[in-house]
Design a protein around this motif. Structure first.
Motif, PDB file in Angstrom:
ATOM      1  N   MET A   1       0.839  -1.202   0.000  1.00 43.44           N
ATOM      2  CA  MET A   1       0.000   0.000   0.000  1.00 43.44           C
ATOM      3  C   MET A   1       0.874   1.252   0.000  1.00 43.44           C
ATOM      4  SD  MET A   1      -2.770   1.186   2.766  1.00 43.44           S
ATOM      5  CE  MET A   1      -3.217  -0.491   3.167  1.00 43.44           C
ATOM      6  N   ARG A   2       0.565   2.163  -0.911  1.00 42.06           N
ATOM      7  CA  ARG A   2       1.359   3.383  -0.989  1.00 42.06           C
ATOM      8  C   ARG A   2       0.843   4.414  -0.001  1.00 42.06           C
ATOM      9  NH1 ARG A   2       1.013   1.719  -6.076  1.00 42.06           N
ATOM     10  NH2 ARG A   2       2.971   1.223  -7.112  1.00 42.06           N
ATOM     11  N   ALA A   3       1.744   5.227   0.445  1.00 49.14           N
ATOM     12  CA  ALA A   3       1.348   6.261   1.412  1.00 49.14           C
ATOM     13  C   ALA A   3       0.464   7.297   0.717  1.00 49.14           C
ATOM     14  CB  ALA A   3       2.593   6.947   1.968  1.00 49.14           C
ATOM     15  N   PRO A   4      -0.670   7.636   1.325  1.00 49.06           N
ATOM     16  CA  PRO A   4      -1.552   8.618   0.694  1.00 49.06           C
ATOM     17  C   PRO A   4      -0.945  10.014   0.692  1.00 49.06           C
ATOM     18  CG  PRO A   4      -2.412   7.947   2.832  1.00 49.06           C
ATOM     19  CD  PRO A   4      -1.207   7.105   2.566  1.00 49.06           C
ATOM     20  N   ALA A   5       0.164  10.190   1.385  1.00 52.93           N
ATOM     21  CA  ALA A   5       0.763  11.517   1.465  1.00 52.93           C
ATOM     22  C   ALA A   5       1.481  11.899   0.173  1.00 52.93           C
ATOM     23  CB  ALA A   5       1.740  11.574   2.622  1.00 52.93           C
ATOM     24  N   SER A   6       1.729  10.904  -0.716  1.00 52.25           N
ATOM     25  CA  SER A   6       2.455  11.229  -1.942  1.00 52.25           C
ATOM     26  C   SER A   6       1.687  12.248  -2.772  1.00 52.25           C
ATOM     27  CB  SER A   6       2.706   9.963  -2.760  1.00 52.25           C
ATOM     28  OG  SER A   6       1.473   9.460  -3.214  1.00 52.25           O
ATOM     29  N   GLN A   7       2.398  12.949  -3.615  1.00 54.12           N
ATOM     30  CA  GLN A   7       1.817  14.075  -4.325  1.00 54.12           C
ATOM     31  C   GLN A   7       0.622  13.651  -5.176  1.00 54.12           C
ATOM     32  OE1 GLN A   7       3.903  15.491  -7.644  1.00 54.12           O
ATOM     33  NE2 GLN A   7       2.604  17.289  -7.829  1.00 54.12           N
ATOM     34  N   SER A   8      -0.485  14.397  -5.085  1.00 53.21           N
ATOM     35  CA  SER A   8      -1.656  14.018  -5.853  1.00 53.21           C
ATOM     36  C   SER A   8      -1.552  14.563  -7.273  1.00 53.21           C
ATOM     37  CB  SER A   8      -2.924  14.526  -5.180  1.00 53.21           C
ATOM     38  OG  SER A   8      -3.027  15.913  -5.341  1.00 53.21           O
ATOM     39  N   LEU A   9      -1.875  13.689  -8.227  1.00 54.91           N
ATOM     40  CA  LEU A   9      -1.735  14.015  -9.638  1.00 54.91           C
ATOM     41  C   LEU A   9      -3.054  14.588 -10.149  1.00 54.91           C
ATOM     42  CD1 LEU A   9       0.359  13.571 -11.884  1.00 54.91           C
ATOM     43  CD2 LEU A   9      -0.723  11.382 -12.317  1.00 54.91           C
ATOM     44  N   LEU A  10      -4.110  13.889  -9.819  1.00 55.57           N
ATOM     45  CA  LEU A  10      -5.441  14.327 -10.231  1.00 55.57           C
ATOM     46  C   LEU A  10      -6.293  14.468  -8.982  1.00 55.57           C
ATOM     47  CD1 LEU A  10      -7.634  14.675 -12.552  1.00 55.57           C
ATOM     48  CD2 LEU A  10      -8.165  12.278 -12.112  1.00 55.57           C
ATOM     49  N   ARG A  11      -6.934  15.613  -8.874  1.00 53.59           N
ATOM     50  CA  ARG A  11      -7.809  15.814  -7.724  1.00 53.59           C
ATOM     51  C   ARG A  11      -9.143  16.355  -8.221  1.00 53.59           C
ATOM     52  NH1 ARG A  11      -6.987  16.701  -2.220  1.00 53.59           N
ATOM     53  NH2 ARG A  11      -4.738  16.638  -2.487  1.00 53.59           N
ATOM     54  N   VAL A  12     -10.163  15.520  -8.079  1.00 50.42           N
ATOM     55  CA  VAL A  12     -11.509  15.916  -8.489  1.00 50.42           C
ATOM     56  C   VAL A  12     -12.284  16.203  -7.217  1.00 50.42           C
ATOM     57  CG1 VAL A  12     -13.628  15.152  -9.620  1.00 50.42           C
ATOM     58  CG2 VAL A  12     -11.413  14.494 -10.550  1.00 50.42           C
ATOM     59  N   GLU A  13     -12.919  17.377  -7.166  1.00 50.85           N
ATOM     60  CA  GLU A  13     -13.657  17.712  -5.949  1.00 50.85           C
ATOM     61  C   GLU A  13     -15.097  18.098  -6.236  1.00 50.85           C
ATOM     62  OE1 GLU A  13     -11.018  20.403  -4.042  1.00 50.85           O
ATOM     63  OE2 GLU A  13     -10.070  18.796  -2.895  1.00 50.85           O
ATOM     64  N   HIS A  14     -15.993  17.439  -5.543  1.00 51.90           N
ATOM     65  CA  HIS A  14     -17.433  17.744  -5.609  1.00 51.90           C
ATOM     66  C   HIS A  14     -17.935  17.867  -7.033  1.00 51.90           C
ATOM     67  CE1 HIS A  14     -16.945  18.243  -1.390  1.00 51.90           C
ATOM     68  NE2 HIS A  14     -16.073  19.211  -1.566  1.00 51.90           N
ATOM     69  N   LEU A  15     -17.494  16.967  -7.894  1.00 57.52           N
ATOM     70  CA  LEU A  15     -17.878  17.008  -9.303  1.00 57.52           C
ATOM     71  C   LEU A  15     -19.376  16.725  -9.467  1.00 57.52           C
ATOM     72  CD1 LEU A  15     -16.678  16.991 -12.300  1.00 57.52           C
ATOM     73  CD2 LEU A  15     -16.912  14.529 -12.123  1.00 57.52           C
ATOM     74  N   GLY A  16     -20.012  17.535 -10.281  1.00 52.40           N
ATOM     75  CA  GLY A  16     -21.406  17.292 -10.624  1.00 52.40           C
ATOM     76  C   GLY A  16     -21.554  17.324 -12.133  1.00 52.40           C
ATOM     77  N   VAL A  17     -22.260  16.345 -12.671  1.00 43.81           N
ATOM     78  CA  VAL A  17     -22.538  16.344 -14.110  1.00 43.81           C
ATOM     79  C   VAL A  17     -24.044  16.248 -14.260  1.00 43.81           C
ATOM     80  CG1 VAL A  17     -22.230  15.126 -16.294  1.00 43.81           C
ATOM     81  CG2 VAL A  17     -20.359  15.219 -14.655  1.00 43.81           C
ATOM     82  N   GLY A  18     -24.599  17.131 -15.058  1.00 48.45           N
ATOM     83  CA  GLY A  18     -26.054  17.142 -15.206  1.00 48.45           C
ATOM     84  C   GLY A  18     -26.461  17.156 -16.658  1.00 48.45           C
ATOM     85  N   LEU A  19     -27.715  16.831 -16.877  1.00 45.83           N
ATOM     86  CA  LEU A  19     -28.270  16.885 -18.220  1.00 45.83           C
ATOM     87  C   LEU A  19     -28.382  18.350 -18.614  1.00 45.83           C
ATOM     88  CD1 LEU A  19     -29.056  14.419 -19.799  1.00 45.83           C
ATOM     89  CD2 LEU A  19     -31.417  14.790 -19.129  1.00 45.83           C
TER      90      LEU A  19
END
Lengths: 341, 266
Positions: A1-19
């Motif tokens: 298991m890799r440490a979650p502290a490593s640098q984040s490459l992609l960060r999606v936050e509170h994404l909403g997709v609507g019609l």
């Protein structure tokens, strides 16, 4: 298991997709959401899986990261950050500089994902040409290197072949070669093995794992197959009706599921031991997009739902640093024993 | 889609090649000078020296047909390729992006196509100043809607295919996707439309010239020759037969060729 502290490459936050709404007036009323409040992080060198039934928003989440939402859909909130850039706010031209170069995607159907009139060589060269490799020699070298990495033998013949002359497994290798030819940081793989037979599927998975390990390329892996997710992923997100219901490391989520939906999915995998017995399934069906959803979307199908489940949407509950669940039934205490395993 | 060229395509190719060869030959050689009027040789029936006879001015019909073919085919080529270029550009763009622009342009195209073609051409010929370019412009506008419609509908079927997404994922821009990734796939459709367009253009040019609105005398043109032959159809019928035959053979040739290509590739 890799440490979650490593640098984040992609960060999606509170994404909403609507019609996409045809008329302004309708906007005031409820927008039909296909993806709601999805947050996820992919760290460098990590393989993150998204799993869920058809129509639960897995592919839409991936497509919105690539900026490829179908015309009928639109982003209705949230942010997508890739290597410190807001992809959702980039202009098409700047997005094109990233797509195919540092961020790329592999699709489900290798047969139809390649241009029938272009030789394999040209299709493999296309990302390089688009991202500033201009000399024929350099292009050739990089293409051959990529073909070697994905295990395509006899590259000279292949370069001159047309897609219809190759098998599905070879085409998927070509697709992967085209994806890695620019040495991307992140590959989004949308059910890359679904259209292939089981033996080819295993080879492609091994190949993706290998690319992940040798080049430290992160992969966002979308699948409805828990077995595949278990084989290849470090982290997994379980989606249901456009929301994430459970997330964490593969060991936690798949081997010690807390959400009733995840449990149901795992129970409905046929095993040798259950031979002869009726296959367990989750009763009911995924709600349609337009259906009014109050409370937890899974509540109508949940064997343990109580009154609160039908009224409120559960918040994310962190069972540990490696396991979060959106369920009122989850109990922090019950989780503690698993984490230490 | 078949693997071999059909009989249709072969006959078409031979006919078109023959007419083209005659027209090109007229650049360097005609049996008699085209504009020379011989008063002693008026309304001569076909003979060895004048295979298609002579007209009421004593001009050699074969020579006039050869030179006339040159103009007719030139006008047809320019108008069809011009309208294919413009029509494709419009059709591909609106088909790819769709939306409000698509609807607007398509309604305009519908409006243009609602007029009978020849009437539309007549309007343009009447409105525009009379010159040899007029007929080209009139035919150009006449043929643009057809190409726009064909290319738009083909684009609609191709642009949602997976490989377009692959190209987007590779970082290709819209222009590149339209021109490099999708357009080559539409070439067979365009090619057969082009060839059938050529036969239509030849007919349209002949019609306009017949009405006296096309290529102006003394430059020979098939339509005009037909019109001139009309008045003495009974005294010198060969004057009508020669250009009529040429028009039929050319149109038939292009039509066969276009059909043949369509059957081969589409």
């Amino acid at each position: 298991m890799r440490a979650p502290a490593s640098q984040s490459l992609l960060r999606v936050e509170h994404l909403g997709v609507g019609l996409r709404q045809r008329q302004r007036r309708q906007k005031r009323q409820h927008t039909i959401r296909a993806v709601e409040d999805v947050s996820l992080t992919v760290n460098a060198g990590e393989i993150v899986g998204i799993v869920g039934e058809s129509g639960c928003g897995k592919s839409l989440t991936a497509l919105s990261v690539m900026g490829l939402l179908p015309a009928a859909m639109e982003l209705v909130g949230g942010s997508i950050v890739f290597e410190n850039e807001r992809l959702d706010q980039l202009r098409e031209r700047n997005l094109n500089a990233i797509r195919g170069n540092r961020l790329t995607m592999i699709f489900q159907e290798p047969m139809s994902s390649l241009n029938p009139l272009m030789r394999i060589g040209r299709q493999l060269a296309e990302p390089l040409v688009l991202h500033g490799v201009s000399t024929a020699g350099a292009i050739r070298e990089r293409v051959l290197e990529a073909m070697g990495k994905v295990g395509l033998r006899d590259p000279e013949t292949l370069l001159r072949a047309y897609p219809h002359q190759l098998s599905g497994g070879m085409l998927q290798r070509v697709m992967i070669a085209a994806a890695i030819v620019c040495r991307p940081r992140l590959i989004i793989a949308d059910e890359p093995t679904t259209a292939l037979d089981v033996t080819t599927q295993a080879q492609i998975l091994r190949l993706l794992r290998q690319i992940n390990q040798t080049d430290q390329t992160s992969i966002l892996f979308i699948s409805h197959d828990l077995g595949v997710i278990n084989q290849i992923c470090d982290q997994v997100l379980v989606m249901y009706a456009g929301r994430i219901v459970e997330r964490g490391t593969v060991g936690n989520v798949l081997w010690h599921p807390v959400h009733e939906y995840t449990k149901g999915l795992i129970k409905s995998i046929p095993t040798r031991r259950s031979k002869g017995a009726p296959l367990p399934s989750i009763r009911g069906r995924v709600p349609a997009l337009a259906e009014e959803k109050a409370g937890c979307a899974f509540a109508p199908r949940c064997p343990a739902a109580h009154s609160q489940c039908f009224l409120e949407v559960p918040d994310e509950l962190a069972l540990s640093d490696f396991h979060q669940v959106n369920c009122f039934l989850a109990d922090v205490e019950s989780e503690m024993e698993y984490v230490r395993i | 889609m078949s693997r071999r060229w059909g009989l249709e395509a072969k006959i078409g190719a031979v006919l078109v090649a023959a007419v083209m060869a005659l027209s090109v030959l007229s650049l360097v050689y005609t049996p008699h000078p085209v504009y020379e009027m011989v008063s002693g040789a008026r309304d001569l029936a076909p003979s060895l020296t004048h295979p298609f006879g002579t007209d009421s001015f004593g001009r050699d019909q074969l020579s006039r047909i050869m030179v006339g073919g040159r103009y007719t085919i030139l006008v047809a080529l320019v108008t069809v390729f011009g309208s294919a270029l413009i029509g494709s550009a419009i059709g591909l763009t609106i088909g790819y992006f769709s939306g409000a622009l698509d609807t607007a342009v398509m309604r305009l195209v519908d409006a243009l196509s609602a007029f009978p073609g020849i009437l539309l051409a007549l309007i343009f010929v009447a409105v525009l100043p009379a010159s040899s370019l007029t007929i080209v412009i009139a035919l150009l506008i006449l043929f643009i809607p057809g190409f726009t419609r064909i290319m738009r509908s083909s684009m609609l079927t191709w642009r949602n295919l997976d490989f377009v997404n692959t190209a987007l994922v590779m970082g290709a821009g819209h222009f590149r996707i339209i021109t490099r990734h999708i357009f080559p796939n539409l070439l067979p459709v365009l090619l057969s439309a082009l060839i059938i367009g050529l036969s239509n253009a030849i007919l349209a040019e002949a019609t306009l010239s017949f009405l006296g609105l096309g290529i102006q005398p003394p430059t020979p043109s098939w339509g005009r020759m037909l019109a001139e032959a009309q008045s003495h159809l009974f005294s010198a019928p060969w004057c009508a037969v020669a250009p009529g035959l040429m028009i039929i053979l050319t149109v038939l040739g292009f039509h066969f060729l276009g059909e043949g290509i369509r059957k081969r590739y589409c």
